[in-house]
Design an enzyme around this catalytic site. Structure first.
Site, short mmCIF file in Angstrom:
data_model
loop_
_atom_site.label_atom_id
_atom_site.label_comp_id
_atom_site.label_asym_id
_atom_site.label_seq_id
_atom_site.Cartn_x
_atom_site.Cartn_y
_atom_site.Cartn_z
N ASP A 74 0.82 -1.20 0.00
CA ASP A 74 0.00 0.00 0.00
C ASP A 74 0.86 1.26 0.00
O ASP A 74 2.04 1.22 0.38
CB ASP A 74 -0.94 0.01 1.21
CG ASP A 74 -0.18 0.01 2.54
OD1 ASP A 74 0.76 -0.80 2.68
OD2 ASP A 74 -0.51 0.82 3.42
N GLU A 139 0.00 -1.26 5.71
CA GLU A 139 1.06 -0.82 6.62
C GLU A 139 0.90 0.66 6.97
O GLU A 139 1.10 1.06 8.11
CB GLU A 139 2.44 -1.05 5.98
CG GLU A 139 3.62 -0.87 6.93
CD GLU A 139 4.15 0.57 6.99
OE1 GLU A 139 4.99 0.85 7.85
OE2 GLU A 139 3.71 1.41 6.17
#
Length: 384
Positions: A74, A139
């Protein structure tokens, strides 16, 4: 694999739009890269987190020592597009740098380790051990993917973990990190006209009481970690009240705490929960607390064998010795080191100081150096 192929994989990873979502598309792409090597003891697993969001675990080999690599798929939102000189999701090369959202944090590190492992497979390098790639979701918004994989046991067999986050273009290696506790305290009062405050209960006043008492309790956590320093605490958000001439009936405050091994998150929870409980013993007090984004502190030893092994490989491949450092930020390694088995985790990867900024970039020289480093380190670590 030539440089054009190495660059093509990196560009594809950048161009896959994974703004706190859509990691499944990238996981599918990466899984496809490893699919041709299924006959070389390569196991590819997609671990579903939510619709459109899959973690990816690639295991190469079996038996022997187990080396983990991790990178998150991400990225943060690009923000104001007018501040970008290029399309953040169309990887662009200028003056030896690749620009795009995630180029620094941390798709360059993810791409480098993917390419390194593919080259080991392509060249048929025999490894007397096991490599595990843990590519995660979420994350940037809470290390959710790493937490899920840890809970499912994917880190329980690791002997060491390299987190491929940006770290001064591989000139630094981070061995210890502070933990994180974000908390939110809600106070419920009773509204009344401001000219008759005795008829109401001021929720904001009760949060002021909490803030003062919590600060006093946390100030007692004054022991200092030799590497990470002291625990820190700030009140970072405050919101309450309905209008200027009313006693506020509802208020919320938020705070951020960076923890150290001497005072792990559990100690902080106990202190804050006790503060709420003490105040709720007083008349008309109704406070509650919740936590988000908890990451345990990750202690480390600057003289650990893993640091020494990283330094040896870096000297051989890169021509320099990375500087051991510590971090006040959070990373997926802090989740993975909560696994059943104790192991050492360090951070080393391409990228500098432009994470989350417009015109984010990585120096392509550092990207190619990271490929060579990860490839050689895997061989050195597993053949010791």
């Amino acid at each position: 694999m030539n440089k054009d192929q190495q660059l093509s994989i990196f560009k594809h990873i950048i161009n896959t739009k994974t703004v706190n979502d859509n990691e499944a598309e990238l996981a599918d792409y990466l899984a496809g890269l490893f699919a041709p090597y299924a006959d070389q003891a390569v196991k590819v697993e997609k671990v579903h987190y939510a619709p459109g969001r899959d973690n990816l675990v690639v295991t190469i080999g079996h038996g022997g020592k187990v080396l983990g690599f991790t990178g998150h798929m991400d990225v943060v939102d690009p923000g104001d597009l007018s501040a970008w000189e290029t399309d953040p999701f169309d990887a662009t090369i200028k003056d030896g740098k690749l620009y795009g959202r995630g180029a620094c944090d941390m798709k360059s590190g993810l791409a480098a380790v993917v390419v390194a492992l593919l080259e080991l497979l392509e060249q048929g390098v025999h490894l007397p051990g096991t490599i595990k790639l843990l590519a995660t979701v979420g994350e940037e918004t809470g290390n959710y993917g790493a937490a899920q994989l840890t809970q499912k046991g994917y880190a329980n067999d690791l002997d060491a973990l390299l987190v491929c986050e940006p770290n001064n273009d591989l000139h630094d290696v981070t061995y210890a990190c502070k933990g994180v506790v974000d908390y939110y305290v809600t106070a419920v009062g009773r509204a009344a006209h401001s000219s008759r405050p005795e008829n109401g209960v001021n929720a904001i006043d009760h949060l002021f009481e909490f803030a003062r008492l919590a600060k006093a309790k946390l100030d007692q956590f004054d022991q200092e970690d030799p590497a990470l320093g002291k625990l820190t605490h700030i009140v970072s958000k405050f919101n309450g009240g309905e209008q200027i001439n009313s006693v506020p009936s509802h208020a919320v405050m938020a705070g951020n705490i960076r923890t150290i091994p001497q005072y792990p998150n559990k100690a902080v929870y106990e202190a804050l929960n006790n503060t709420v409980a003490e105040l709720n013993q007083q008349p008309d007090h109704q406070l509650s607390i919740r936590y988000s984004f908890p990451e345990e502190p990750m202690g480390g030893n600057v003289n650990s064998s893993l640091i020494q092994e990283v330094e040896a490989t870096a000297n051989q491949v890169l021509g320099w010795t990375p500087t051991p450092t510590v971090s006040t930020g959070a990373n997926d390694g802090q989740e993975f080191t909560q696994a059943d088995k104790e192991f050492t985790s360090v951070i080393i990867g391409p990228g500098g100081d432009c994470s989350h900024m417009p015109n984010e970039y990585v120096d392509l020289t550092a990207y190619y150096q990271a490929i060579a480093f990860y490839k050689q380190f895997a061989q050195d670590f597993l053949t010791e």
